[in-house]
Design an enzyme around this catalytic site. Structure first.
Site, short mmCIF file in Angstrom:
data_model
loop_
_atom_site.label_atom_id
_atom_site.label_comp_id
_atom_site.label_asym_id
_atom_site.label_seq_id
_atom_site.Cartn_x
_atom_site.Cartn_y
_atom_site.Cartn_z
N GLY A 156 0.83 -1.18 0.00
CA GLY A 156 0.00 0.00 0.00
C GLY A 156 0.86 1.23 0.00
O GLY A 156 2.05 1.17 0.29
N PHE A 180 2.60 9.02 4.11
CA PHE A 180 3.85 9.04 4.87
C PHE A 180 4.88 8.10 4.27
O PHE A 180 5.97 7.95 4.78
CB PHE A 180 3.60 8.66 6.32
CG PHE A 180 2.42 9.38 6.89
CD1 PHE A 180 2.43 10.75 6.93
CD2 PHE A 180 1.32 8.70 7.35
CE1 PHE A 180 1.34 11.45 7.41
CE2 PHE A 180 0.23 9.39 7.83
CZ PHE A 180 0.24 10.76 7.88
N GLY A 181 4.54 7.40 3.23
CA GLY A 181 5.48 6.48 2.63
C GLY A 181 4.78 5.21 2.22
O GLY A 181 3.60 5.03 2.48
N VAL A 222 4.34 0.93 1.90
CA VAL A 222 4.50 -0.26 2.72
C VAL A 222 4.76 -1.46 1.82
O VAL A 222 4.09 -1.62 0.80
CB VAL A 222 3.22 -0.52 3.55
CG1 VAL A 222 3.44 -1.69 4.50
CG2 VAL A 222 2.85 0.72 4.33
N LYS A 281 7.48 -0.36 6.37
CA LYS A 281 6.98 0.97 6.00
C LYS A 281 8.18 1.88 5.78
O LYS A 281 8.97 2.09 6.70
CB LYS A 281 6.11 1.51 7.12
CG LYS A 281 5.40 2.78 6.77
CD LYS A 281 4.49 3.25 7.90
CE LYS A 281 3.45 4.22 7.41
NZ LYS A 281 2.22 3.59 6.98
N ASP A 325 -5.32 9.96 13.28
CA ASP A 325 -5.67 9.58 11.90
C ASP A 325 -6.45 8.26 11.89
O ASP A 325 -6.10 7.34 11.16
CB ASP A 325 -4.38 9.48 11.07
CG ASP A 325 -4.65 9.48 9.57
OD1 ASP A 325 -5.78 9.83 9.17
OD2 ASP A 325 -3.74 9.13 8.80
#
Ligand SMILES: *[C@@H]1O[C@H](CO)[C@@H](O)[C@H](O)[C@H]1NC(C)=O
Ligand SMILES: *[C@@H]1O[C@H](CO)[C@@H](O)[C@H](O)[C@H]1NC(C)=O
Ligand SMILES: *[C@@H]1O[C@H](CO)[C@@H](O)[C@H](O)[C@H]1NC(C)=O
Ligand SMILES: *[C@@H]1O[C@H](CO)[C@@H](O)[C@H](O)[C@H]1NC(C)=O
Ligand SMILES: *[C@@H]1O[C@H](CO)[C@@H](O)[C@H](O)[C@H]1NC(C)=O
Ligand SMILES: *[C@@H]1O[C@H](CO)[C@@H](O)[C@H](O)[C@H]1NC(C)=O
Ligand SMILES: *[C@@H]1O[C@H](CO)[C@@H](O)[C@H](O)[C@H]1NC(C)=O
Ligand SMILES: *[C@@H]1O[C@H](CO)[C@@H](O)[C@H](O)[C@H]1NC(C)=O
Ligand SMILES: *[C@@H]1O[C@H](CO)[C@@H](O)[C@H](O)[C@H]1NC(C)=O
Ligand SMILES: *[C@@H]1O[C@H](CO)[C@@H](O)[C@H](O)[C@H]1NC(C)=O
Length: 841
Positions: free
Chosen positions: A525, A529-530, A532, A546, A641
C-alpha cells in the site's frame, strides 16, 4: 480527558500539536517590531501619497497589509531574480500568505523604481518608472482627482470617493485572483455575460494565471464549474438548492459559515462569510487545479485544509500534462511515463506539471537513418491504469493484431486490447492514472524505441561474445560465487539478529530490509507518509516494511519515538518489530496482517465477507485498541488519523490499529499531510478546523465517523443523492428505524440491540462538543453491553440549522423531546464516568 487535555502546555506528549513552532520567539519579535513600525502606517493611498519601495499600507485593525511582495522560491535552485508584485497578505500570522495580487504580464524587478498610485484619471495604477510603463490599472471610469484607495480589515483594497468613503468604485474582493475571501463575490454579470474567474497561480513562484479556473455557469444556472484551459469542465458544484450546492453535501457541516446565493436580473453570485470573524479562512484555486478551503489554526500556527474539490488530485483534467501520469498514492503525484522526461524541469520543480513530458528517444519511423535505428519499436506494458482520453478504435481481433495496427501508424503512441476490441492513441496521451481502480481501468501498451527497453538476455550474450568474452566469463563466475557467499553471510546475520532480539526492537540494516523485501518488490500500500512493502524474515515470519518518505526529525527523536511505539503493545494494536535508521533512510518494520485493512474489506464489491458479528468485533476491538493508546499506556498517544485504512485485520479478522505514534514521530509534516491527502478529511473532528487544542476526543470523533461506515458499508460521503450520511443516521436513529442504516448487503442480518447500540455510540462520538463525546473506554463498555446509553442529539455541525426544509421539519417534530434529550446527555455522560471510574471533569 485528564491526561490528555494538558497536551498543549506539554509539547513532548502532544503528538498532534507538536508542530508548535520552536522558533516562535524570534518570529514574535519580528511581529512586534513590525507592529511598532506600523503604528505610524496608514491605510490609504491618495493622489499625493504613492506607495513605493518597502512602503506598506495596513488595514485599520491590523489584519491585512498591502505592499510589494516577492514570492519565495525556497524549493528551487533557479535564479531567484527578484520578481515583485503588488499583493495583500495577512498581517498577523507568521507564514506570509497572500490573498490578492495585482496581476501583471510583466513583474516589477525593483520596487524602488515602481509606484502604486492614484493616477490623474482617478484609477489606481501600478507604474514602472524605469520602463516608463503602466503595468496595471483598476480600469474603471471615475471622475479625475476625486478618488483614493483604502485597505480594509476584510482584506479588500477599495477604490473609493475621496470625499465620501461609502461610494465604492472598485473592490479587490470582487476581483479575486487565486483567493476567494469571505465576503467576496465570484459573479456572472448578466448584462454583459462576463464571468469573474478564480485562477490559480501559474506555479509556486509566479502569480500570473494558470490553466485552471473556477467560474459560475455563464449560461445562468446556479452552479460553479472548474475548467481546464477555459474549455473543459472537470468538476461542477451542482446547482444551488437554496441551502447548499447539490454535489457538495459537506457544506451542511460548514457551521462556521453563512452561505448566500444571489440571482436577479443583473447578476448571479455566491458568497460566504464567517460567523466568527476571528477565524481566518480562505478558499484558493490551487496551482494543480483543486479548490481548497484553508483555516488558520492558532494553536499549531498552521493552515489546515479541511475541504477540497475535486476530491482527489488525479481527477483534475490533464494535471500532469501530456505523457504525464498521476498517482494518488505518491508524492509528488505526477511523474513522466516510461521513456519520457519533463518538458520543462524548472516548472516541475515549482509544482507546475501542466507542461507535461516529451519522448526521450524517437520511434523508429521518426528517424531518417535506417542503419542506426534498425530495431523495430517495442511496447511497454502498463497494467491497472486509467486509460488516456481520445482513444481511437482500430482494426484488430487480437492483441497481436492490435500491436501491428499500432506499429503501422507512425503517429500511434500506444494501444490497448480489451473486450470492446482494439484501440490506439494517435494523439498525445493525457489523463493517464496509475494504481487506478475506478471506471475505465485497463492495460496500456506504450510504444517506445527499442533502446528504451533493452533485452537483458541479449545484452548479456553480447558481452560474453565480445573480444574480452573469456575474461568476462571468468569474472562473472567469480562475481556470482562471491555474491552467493555474501548473500549467505547476510542471511545468517539477519537470522542471528532476529533470533537474539527476543521481545525488544530489532535495529535492521537497510541492506537487510532490501533483501527480505526482495528489493521492495511487493507493495502492500501507499500512503502520505510512505509506502508499505511485504517482506519475509529468514524464519519465514511475514512482515510489513513501511518506508517513511521525507522524514525531517532528528535521529535522537526518531529513536525515542520508535522505542515508545515499540513498547506500546496490545492485542488490538499492530506490533512494531523493528526499525531501520541510516541517515535519511527511516523504515519501520511491523507484523504482517494477512487480511489487509478494513478499507479493503469493507467497501468494495457486491457481496461482503464481513458479517455483522465480525463488524461488531472490529468496532469493539478498535475501541479497545484506541483506549489502550489513550489511557492505558505510559504516555497518552493520540492517534490523530483513525480511519478504515489504518485498521488492519489479522487472519481471524481481529482488528489491529496501525500507524499510531506517527503523528508525534512526523511532527509538523504529519498534520500537513493528514489534512491534504485524500481519504482522511471525512474523519477529521471539527476542532481541527476551529483551532482548539486537539485531545483524545478527536480520535473519538473519527472513530464515530468510521463506525457509521462499518454499519452502512459505504463511505459517508458516497451516499449520493441529497443526504450526508451522518446527518441522516442521526435523524433516522430518532425515528427508531435503525435497520435502514444497515449495509444492504447484510440483508437485515444483524442483531437489533447491537445495531442500535452501535448507532447510538457513533452518534455520540460525532458530537461537536468534545466533552459530550464518550471516552474510548466508555465506547468499549457500551458495545460490551455493560453500560446503557441514551438517545444522542443530532450533532449541531452536521445538521443544517433552521435553513433546510428537512431540518426544520425534523426539529419541529422532535422539538419537545429534543430539549429533554440534551439534558439527559449530560446526565448520561456523568453516569458513564461514574460507572467506568474514569475521571471526567
Ligand atoms: C493624503 O494622505 C495624507 C496622509 O494620509 C494626507 O496628509 C494628505 O492630506 C492626503 N492628501 C489628499 C489630497 O487628500
Ligand atoms: C480597460 O478598459 C478598456 C475599456 O473600458 C478596455 O478596452 C481595456 O481592455 C481594459 N484594460 C484592461 C487591462 O482590462
Ligand atoms: C488633477 O490634478 C492635477 C495635479 O494635481 C492637475 O494637473 C489636473 O489639472 C487635475 N485635473 C482635473 C480634471 O482637475
Ligand atoms: C455618501 O454617499 C452615500 C451614498 O451615495 C450617500 O447616501 C451619503 O449621503 C453621502 N454622504 C455624504 C457626506 O455626502
Ligand atoms: C455589468 O457590466 C456592465 C458593463 O461593464 C456594468 O456597467 C455593470 O455595472 C455590471 N453589472 C454588475 C452587477 O456589476
Ligand atoms: C451553455 O449553453 C450552450 C447552448 O445551450 C451550450 O452549448 C454550452 O455548453 C453551455 N455552457 C455551459 C458551460 O454549460
Ligand atoms: C488552450 O486553448 C487555446 C485555444 O483556446 C489553445 O491555443 C492553447 O494551445 C490551449 N492550451 C493548451 C495548453 O493546450
Ligand atoms: C441584484 O442583487 C444585488 C445584490 O443584492 C443588488 O445590488 C442589485 O440591485 C440587484 N439588482 C436587481 C435588478 O434587482
Ligand atoms: C529527417 O530528414 C529530414 C530531411 O532530410 C529532416 O528535415 C529531418 O529533420 C530529419 N529528421 C530527423 C529526426 O533526423
Ligand atoms: C476498452 O478500452 C477503450 C479505450 O480506452 C474504452 O473506451 C472501452 O470502454 C474499454 N472497454 C472495456 C470493456 O473496458
Amino acid at each position: 480527558m485528564s491526561y490528555c487535555t494538558n497536551l498543549d502546555s506539554h509539547p513532548p506528549s502532544s503528538p498532534c500539536c507538536s508542530s508548535k513552532l520552536p522558533s516562535m520567539a524570534p518570529l514574535f519579535f519580528l511581529l512586534l517590531f513590525g507592529q511598532i513600525l506600523l503604528c505610524t502606517a496608514v491605510d490609504t493611498i491618495n493622489s499625493t501619497t504613492p506607495l513605493t519601495g518597502t512602503q506598506k499600507i495596513v488595514s485599520p485593525g491590523n489584519k491585512f497589509i498591502l505592499g510589494f511582495y516577492s514570492p519565495t522560491q525556497s524549493n528551487t535552485a533557479s535564479s531567484g531574480s527578484g520578481n515583485y508584485y503588488i499583493a495583500i497578505w495577512y498581517s498577523n500570522i507568521p507564514i506570509q500568505t497572500t490573498v490578492w495580487t495585482a496581476t501583471t504580464n510583466v513583474p516589477v524587478s525593483d520596487p524602488t523604481t515602481a509606484s502604486f498610485e492614484i493616477a490623474t484619471d482617478g484609477n489606481l495604477v501600478l507604474l514602472d518608472q524605469a520602463k516608463n510603463q503602466q503595468l496595471w490599472s483598476t480600469n474603471v471610469s471615475v471622475a479625475p482627482n476625486s478618488t483614493m484607495a483604502i485597505i480594509r480589515d476584510s482584506g479588500s483594497l477599495d477604490l473609493i470617493d475621496a470625499s465620501n468613503s461609502s461610494i465604492i468604485y472598485w473592490r479587490s474582493l470582487d476581483h479575486p485572483t487565486n483567493t476567494w475571501l469571505p465576503g467576496g463575490k465570484l459573479m456572472l454579470n448578466k448584462t454583459t455575460g462576463v464571468t469573474q474567474r478564480l485562477f490559480p497561480w501559474k506555479n509556486n513562484a509566479d502569480p500570473s494565471p494558470g490553466l485552471f479556473s473556477l467560474q459560475l455557469d455563464p449560461n445562468g444556472t446556479a452552479q460553479y464549474f472548474i475548467q481546464w484551459n477555459k474549455s473543459i469542465n472537470y468538476w461542477t458544484s451542482g446547482t444551488w438548492n437554496g441551502v447548499i450546492f447539490s454535489l457538495v453535501p459537506e457544506m451542511t457541516a460548514g457551521y462556521n459559515y453563512d452561505f448566500q446565493f444571489v440571482s436577479n436580473a443583473t447578476e448571479n453570485y455566491f458568497t460566504y462569510t464567517m460567523k466568527d470573524n476571528s477565524i481566518l479562512s480562505r478558499l484558493i484555486m490551487d496551482v494543480n487545479g483543486q479548490i481548497k478551503q484553508w483555516t488558520w489554526v492558532t494553536s499549531t500556527q498552521q493552515w489546515i485544509l479541511f475541504w477540497s474539490q475535486p476530491k482527489t488530485q488525479c481527477e483534475v483534467y490533464a494535471v500532469c500534462g501530456v505523457y504525464g501520469s498521476c498517482n494518488a498514492n505518491t508524492l509528488p503525484f505526477c511523474n513522466c511515463i516510461k521513456g519520457y522526461s519533463q518538458k520543462v524541469q524548472s516548472d516541475w520543480d515549482l509544482q507546475d506539471f501542466s507542461g507535461g513530458c516529451k519522448r526521450n528517444v524517437p520511434l523508429q519511423c521518426q528517424t531518417n537513418s535506417s542503419s542506426r535505428q534498425a530495431k523495430p519499436d517495442k511496447f511497454y506494458t502498463m497494467a491497472g491504469v486509467r486509460l488516456p482520453d481520445n482513444a481511437q478504435s482500430a482494426a484488430g481481433t487480437s492483441s497481436r493484431e492490435c500491436e501491428v495496427a499500432c506499429l503501422s501508424n507512425c503517429l500511434c503512441n500506444a494501444y490497448t486490447y480489451n473486450s470492446s476490441g482494439c484501440f490506439v492513441w494517435p494523439a498525445d496521451l493525457v489523463n493517464l492514472q496509475e494504481e487506478y481502480r475506478g471506471n475505465g481501468v485497463g492495460t496500456l501498451f506504450l510504444r517506445l524505441a527499442a533502446s528504451e527497453l533493452p533485452d537483458p538476455k541479449k545484452s548479456k550474450t553480447a558481452i560474453i561474445g565480445g573480444v574480452i568474452g573469456g575474461v568476462a566469463a571468468v569474472l562473472i563466475i567469480l562475481a556470482i560465487v562471491l555474491f552467493f557467499l555474501f548473500q549467505k553471510r547476510r542471511r545468517d546475520r539477519t537470522l542471528r539478529v532476529s533470533k537474539t532480539a527476543g521481545g525488544a526492537l530489532i535495529a535492521f540494516r537497510y541492506s537487510d530490509l532490501q533483501h527480505v523485501t526482495n528489493n521492495f518488490a511487493e507493495k502492500l500500500g501507499g500512503g502520505a507518509f510512505g509506502s508499505v512493502f511485504k517482506g519475509k524474515l529468514p524464519d519465514s515470519t511475514a512482515i510489513a516494511v513501511k518506508r517513511l518518505d521525507g522524514f525531517h526529525q532528528g535521529e535522537k527523536q526518531f529513536r525515542a519515538e520508535v522505542s515508545t511505539i515499540g513498547t506500546t503493545q496490545h492485542v488490538n494494536l499492530v506490533r512494531l518489530l523493528g526499525f531501520c535508521s541510516e541517515g535519511s533512510r527511516k523504515l519501520l518494520v511491523y507484523e504482517f496482517m494477512p487480511k489487509g485493512s478494513l478499507e479493503v474489506q469493507l467497501f468494495p464489491g457486491e457481496t461482503t465477507t464481513l458479517s455483522w458479528a465480525i463488524r461488531y468485533q472490529i468496532a469493539l476491538g478498535t475501541a479497545r485498541g484506541l483506549n489502550y493508546l489513550h489511557e492505558k499506556c505510559r504516555d497518552c498517544i493520540i492517534h490523530c488519523d483513525v480511519k478504515p485504512d489504518n485498521i488492519l485485520l489479522d487472519e481471524s479478522f481481529v482488528p489491529k490499529v496501525s500507524d499510531f505514534g506517527l503523528a508525534k514521530l512526523l511532527g509538523r509534516d504529519f498534520s500537513r499531510v493528514l489534512t491534504t491527502m485524500r481519504g482522511t478529511r471525512g474523519y477529521l473532528a471539527p476542532e481541527w478546523i476551529s483551532g482548539v487544542p486537539i485531545t483524545a476526543k478527536a480520535d473519538v470523533f473519527s472513530y464515530g465517523m468510521m463506525l457509521l461506515e462499518i454499519i452502512s458499508g459505504r463511505r459517508n460521503a458516497d451516499h449520493g443523492d441529497d443526504a450526508f450520511f451522518p446527518t441522516l443516521a442521526a435523524s433516522i436513529l430518532h425515528e427508531g428505524d435503525v435497520q435502514t442504516l444497515l449495509d444492504p448487503r447484510l440483508k437485515g442480518d444483524a442483531d437489533h440491540d447491537e445495531l442500535t447500540r452501535a448507532c447510538k455510540v457513533a452518534c455520540w462520538c460525532i458530537q461537536d462538543d468534545e466533552s459530550t463525546r464518550p471516552t474510548t473506554g466508555q465506547i468499549a463498555q457500551i458495545l460490551e453491553g455493560l453500560l446503557d446509553v441514551n438517545m444522542p442529539p443530532v450533532p449541531r455541525s452536521l445538521a443544517v440549522l433552521g435553513e433546510s426544509p428537512n431540518a426544520i421539519n425534523f426539529f419541529s417534530d422532535l422539538s419537545s423531546s429534543q430539549t429533554t434529550q440534551t439534558q439527559n446527555s449530560t446526565t448520561s455522560s456523568q453516569t458513564h464516568s461514574a460507572t467506568s471510574g474514569s475521571s471526567q471533569p
